[in-house]
Design an enzyme around this catalytic site. Structure first.
Site, short mmCIF file in Angstrom:
data_model
loop_
_atom_site.label_atom_id
_atom_site.label_comp_id
_atom_site.label_asym_id
_atom_site.label_seq_id
_atom_site.Cartn_x
_atom_site.Cartn_y
_atom_site.Cartn_z
N HIS A 9 76.84 72.12 14.72
CA HIS A 9 75.82 71.75 13.73
C HIS A 9 74.68 71.05 14.46
O HIS A 9 74.70 69.82 14.63
CB HIS A 9 76.44 70.86 12.65
N GLU A 192 75.90 67.69 1.24
CA GLU A 192 75.29 66.63 2.05
C GLU A 192 74.69 65.63 1.05
O GLU A 192 75.24 64.57 0.82
CB GLU A 192 74.21 67.21 2.98
N ASP A 270 73.53 67.25 14.46
CA ASP A 270 72.52 67.60 13.45
C ASP A 270 71.10 67.65 14.05
O ASP A 270 70.66 68.71 14.46
CB ASP A 270 72.60 66.64 12.25
N ASP A 271 70.42 66.50 14.06
CA ASP A 271 69.05 66.42 14.60
C ASP A 271 68.98 65.24 15.55
O ASP A 271 68.40 64.19 15.21
CB ASP A 271 68.06 66.25 13.44
N1 ADE Z 1 67.30 70.64 8.47
C1 ADE Z 1 67.44 69.92 9.58
N2 ADE Z 1 68.39 68.99 9.42
C2 ADE Z 1 68.88 69.13 8.16
C3 ADE Z 1 69.87 68.49 7.40
N3 ADE Z 1 70.60 67.47 7.87
N4 ADE Z 1 70.08 68.91 6.14
C4 ADE Z 1 69.37 69.91 5.63
N5 ADE Z 1 68.42 70.55 6.30
C5 ADE Z 1 68.17 70.17 7.57
ZN ZN Z 2 71.92 70.10 9.40
#
Ligand code: ADE
Ligand code: ZN
Length: 319
Positions: A9, A192, A270-271
């Site tokens: 992810h 989420e 994630d990011d």
């Molecule tokens: N795009 C990038 N990160 C995300 C996340 N955590 N949830 C939904 N869309 C995303």
């Molecule tokens: Zn994500």
């Protein structure tokens, strides 16, 4: 702690570090609404998913050329290797780029430049997951899937991301059906910020094999039982959940409870450029905040290979 693991992810656009954002802005003559790297980093305080997405999409504006996408992916791979990643399934958001006039081919050719020989150069096998932005119409997703057709040998699965609440999975039923016809596998962000019901809908209507986040399934014990029984993996992102205020503090994160319930949970970043750390930092963070044992950490790493889209031979090599 640098146990071999798979990252499942990870949004490639979410690995855009402020320093690279400024370098690409300069290279491409793009004006950023921040005076310095420090000022940009100071803006990484989010109220919720949408406040993060606003900045995330704003910064994608610096990504213009094939080389930009290659540099972005290469920076991630180098970092991931140093964090023990052996296999990475990487999300990308084509609509965030095509909407700005960057062709689909530029995005995927650029990413592929870094990914195609990643196994030889970094010891990381990779797969690309094409994500649809769920706050855009399903027709735009279908158009994106059509643009991807010449590149299907580079793409392992489709996914669904962006603003969740108000955009239930069923909106994309036809898109996922077409993706399946094309031989692609399927995942979706669900549970989420959105309700547990979106997790069930992603499984039942979209036919996904894995749920991204899924933290809110804990509100539905019958659904938890189903996920345990069917061994549906959840790609959990602890730092993201804290930064986007899904949980208050890392110490409150339900990851241990998820493992105790028998859920096939994995840890992911994630990011990472926005949320304070890459995958190793996420592992170390939950270890310290939740007091996870060495055996629980090994389970998480093992789960990541079990949940990956690997064939049996490759999986056996990693496990
Ligand atoms: N795009 C990038 N990160 C995300 C996340 N955590 N949830 C939904 N869309 C995303
Ligand atoms: Zn994500």
């Amino acid at each position: 702690m640098l146990v071999p693991k798979a990252e499942l992810h990870l949004h490639i656009e979410g690995t855009l570090e402020p320093e690279l954002a400024f370098a690409l802005a300069e290279r491409n003559g793009v004006a950023l609404p921040f005076a310095s790297v420090e000022e940009l980093r100071a803006a990484y305080r989010f109220e919720d998913l949408q406040s993060f997405l606003d900045l995330y999409y704003r910064l994608t504006d610096v990504l213009r050329t094939e080389q930009d996408f290659a540099d972005l992916a290469e920076a991630y791979l180098a970092r991931a290797r140093a964090e023990g990643v052996r296999h990475a399934e990487i999300f990308f958001d084509p609509q965030a780029h095509t909407a700005r006039g960057v062709p689909f081919a530029t995005v995927i050719d650029g990413l592929w430049k870094a990914l195609h020989d990643s196994e030889e150069r970094h010891g990381i096998s990779t797969g690309l997951i094409l994500c649809f932005l769920r706050d855009l119409p399903a027709e735009s997703a279908l158009e994106t899937l059509r643009a991807a057709e010449p590149y299907l040998d580079r793409i392992v699965a489709v996914g669904l991301d962006s603003a969740e609440v108000g955009h239930p999975p069923a909106k994309f039923a036809a898109v996922y059906e077409r993706a399946r016809e094309l031989g692609l596998r399927a995942v979706a962000h669900a549970g989420e910020e959105g309700p547990a019901a979106y997790v069930a809908e992603a499984l039942d209507v979209l036919g996904v094999e894995r749920i991204d986040h899924g933290i809110r399934v804990l509100e539905d014990p019958a659904l938890v039982e189903r996920l345990v029984r069917e061994r549906i993996p959840l790609t959990v992102c602890p730092f993201s959940n804290v930064r986007l205020r899904v949980v208050d503090r890392l110490a409150d994160h339900p990851l241990r409870r998820m493992l105790e319930l028998g859920l096939l949970a994995t840890v992911n970043s994630d990011d990472p450029a926005y949320f304070g750390g890459y995958i190793h930092e996420n592992f170390a963070g939950v270890r310290d905040a939740l007091g996870l044992t060495a055996a629980e950490l090994r389970t998480l790493a093992r789960n990541s290979f079990e949940a990956a889209f690997l064939d049996d031979d490759a999986r056996a090599r990693y496990l």
